[in-house]
Write an enzyme that holds these catalytic residues in place. Structure first.
Site, mmCIF file in Angstrom:
data_model
loop_
_atom_site.group_PDB
_atom_site.id
_atom_site.type_symbol
_atom_site.label_atom_id
_atom_site.label_comp_id
_atom_site.label_asym_id
_atom_site.label_seq_id
_atom_site.Cartn_x
_atom_site.Cartn_y
_atom_site.Cartn_z
ATOM 1 N N ASP A 1 -0.014 5.000 1.172
ATOM 2 C CA ASP A 1 -0.236 5.946 2.259
ATOM 3 C C ASP A 1 -0.111 5.279 3.626
ATOM 4 O O ASP A 1 -0.748 4.259 3.899
ATOM 5 C CB ASP A 1 -1.612 6.592 2.121
ATOM 6 C CG ASP A 1 -1.761 7.393 0.835
ATOM 7 O OD1 ASP A 1 -0.732 7.793 0.257
ATOM 8 O OD2 ASP A 1 -2.914 7.615 0.409
ATOM 9 N N ASP B 1 -1.528 -0.555 5.999
ATOM 10 C CA ASP B 1 -1.808 0.018 7.314
ATOM 11 C C ASP B 1 -3.280 -0.059 7.712
ATOM 12 O O ASP B 1 -3.654 0.423 8.778
ATOM 13 C CB ASP B 1 -1.368 1.488 7.343
ATOM 14 C CG ASP B 1 -2.224 2.363 6.439
ATOM 15 O OD1 ASP B 1 -2.716 3.408 6.900
ATOM 16 O OD2 ASP B 1 -2.408 1.993 5.263
ATOM 17 N N ASP C 1 0.888 -1.147 0.000
ATOM 18 C CA ASP C 1 0.000 0.000 0.000
ATOM 19 C C ASP C 1 0.936 1.209 0.000
ATOM 20 O O ASP C 1 2.144 1.067 0.264
ATOM 21 C CB ASP C 1 -0.881 -0.046 1.258
ATOM 22 C CG ASP C 1 -1.729 1.204 1.422
ATOM 23 O OD1 ASP C 1 -2.420 1.584 0.450
ATOM 24 O OD2 ASP C 1 -1.689 1.807 2.513
#
Length: 176
Positions: A17, A133, A15
């Site tokens: 961000d 996250d 991922d």
């Protein structure tokens, strides 16, 4: 040592961000963006700087040097900003975007991202490792068999090494 103790994923998927960098590129970055003149960072319209988490460039370089494919799977609403950030940030003097074999960067389910990654690479889900996250994205592990690694403060060497061990255990379970 058994073969599984030396095995590695065929592709590592990140991922973006709060996994590779400490911001949401669709809300914290205000285009236009440019490369910082002094740091391996980007600067937005208001002068805010953003860079990779400290260990990220070396981890990605290590993966590529080891012959492991690298992909991005991000559901950002600002795919052009994310790709521009990857183009402006460098790893070892090379644009970071050039280290990625597959870019799946657009709004939508991570299941969709991984279906496209699998189609583009031919790599089986059990041979993939995914850092993210958001715990909701663990669905790729439950539904597809991709090993999910939860990231709390960016990808670090410690987390990377733990993820490889966890992936090996996961792969053994998949093969059992």
């Amino acid at each position: 040592m058994g073969k599984s103790e030396h095995s590695f994923p065929k592709i590592v998927v990140f991922d973006l961000d709060y996994t590779l960098w400490p911001c949401w590129c669709d809300t914290h970055i205000s285009p236009p963006i440019s490369r910082s003149k002094t740091e391996n960072a980007i600067v937005d319209r208001y002068g805010s700087e953003m860079a990779f988490y400290n260990d990220v460039p070396a981890i990605i370089a290590h993966l590529k040097q080891s012959g492991i494919k690298v992909a991005a799977a991000s559901r950002t609403c600002a795919p052009d900003v994310a790709k521009k950030m990857l183009s402006l940030l460098h790893i070892g003097g090379t644009r970071a975007i050039d280290y990625f074999d597959v870019l799946e960067i657009y709004p939508g389910s991570k299941i969709t991202h991984f279906n496209f990654i699998q189609k583009q690479t031919g790599i089986e889900y059990r041979d993939m490792l995914f850092f993210d996250d958001e715990t909701r994205n663990k669905e790729v592990e439950h539904r597809l068999g991709v090993k999910f690694m939860f990231v709390t403060e960016g990808v670090t060497w410690k987390l990377y090494h733990q993820a490889i061990e966890d992936w090996r255990g996961h792969k053994q379970q998949c093969n059992a």
